[in-house]
Design an enzyme around this catalytic site. Sequence first.
Site, PDB file in Angstrom:
ATOM      1  N   HIS A 189      57.265   5.303  50.455  1.00 42.73           N
ATOM      2  CA  HIS A 189      56.642   4.358  51.085  1.00 42.73           C
ATOM      3  C   HIS A 189      57.503   3.308  51.699  1.00 42.73           C
ATOM      4  CE1 HIS A 189      52.489   4.447  49.019  1.00 42.73           C
ATOM      5  NE2 HIS A 189      52.834   5.609  49.749  1.00 42.73           N
ATOM      6  N   GLU A 235      58.056   0.124  51.699  1.00 44.70           N
ATOM      7  CA  GLU A 235      58.472  -0.970  50.944  1.00 44.70           C
ATOM      8  C   GLU A 235      59.589  -0.229  50.108  1.00 44.70           C
ATOM      9  OE1 GLU A 235      55.473   0.025  51.137  1.00 44.70           O
ATOM     10  OE2 GLU A 235      53.800  -1.644  50.602  1.00 44.70           O
ATOM     11  N   CYS A 278      50.877  -0.630  47.563  1.00 45.01           N
ATOM     12  CA  CYS A 278      50.207   0.045  46.515  1.00 45.01           C
ATOM     13  C   CYS A 278      50.667  -0.550  45.206  1.00 45.01           C
ATOM     14  CB  CYS A 278      50.362   1.672  46.812  1.00 45.01           C
ATOM     15  SG  CYS A 278      51.991   2.250  46.270  1.00 45.01           S
ATOM     16  N   CYS A 320      54.554   0.223  44.815  1.00 46.64           N
ATOM     17  CA  CYS A 320      55.343  -0.377  45.333  1.00 46.64           C
ATOM     18  C   CYS A 320      55.279  -1.846  44.965  1.00 46.64           C
ATOM     19  CB  CYS A 320      55.057  -0.401  46.889  1.00 46.64           C
ATOM     20  SG  CYS A 320      55.461   0.992  47.959  1.00 46.64           S
TER      21      CYS A 320
HETATM   22 ZN   LIG Z   1      53.375   1.972  48.111  1.00 49.47          ZN
END
Ligand SMILES: [Zn+2]
Length: 201
Positions: free
Chosen positions: A102, A104, A128, A131
């Site tokens: 992701h 992040e 999420c 993250c």
């Molecule tokens: Zn994430």
Amino acid sequence: MNTEASKETSLQNGHARAEAEAPCKKRQDYLEWPEYFMAVAFLSAQRSKDPNSQVGACIVNQENKIVGIGYNGMPNDCNDDLLPWARSSSDWLDTKYPYVCHAELNAIMNKNSADVKGCTMYVALFPCNECAKLIIQAGIKDVIYLSDKYHGRKEFTASRRLLDMAGIEYKKFQPKRGKVVIDFGSIDLSGNQGAAGSSAS
Ligand SMILES: [Zn+2]
């Protein structure tokens, strides 16, 4: 100097003085810091090869300096032509989820400072739960997000639980403008560019 010449010089001096004294105020429509950082996150997202979801993140320290940028993508040295990009499949291993990093995660890993403690993360989508763990462990103190479209999913309930427990603030970004346009041609069209004595900065 005859009278006519003297009059002319005097007029010229007056004209020059009027020009020098004319108000030249700074631009009013410049990008403010939060919009700038969110725009950097969105620009970074344009690098993503994910056909369905392009997310960018931008980490900023307390001096408004960018210390990390990332977008969603496959891990380094893992061929993104061979790994799957599908969102659904009969076999989970044939979806992108086990593999993709992701935005992040990438922004934190890409940091160009010793750490990101006390920093703010600008990100297009609410983080999420995976993250959220990274954000907490990295010492990021707050998150500014634009969309919370997956609010109802369990991963995001878990994310909020973790962020709340860790005392990390999260706030929805309220842009003052609907879009930021990057037009590579504008440098040649702007009347301010190329004038004698003007600076390019
Ligand atoms: Zn994430």
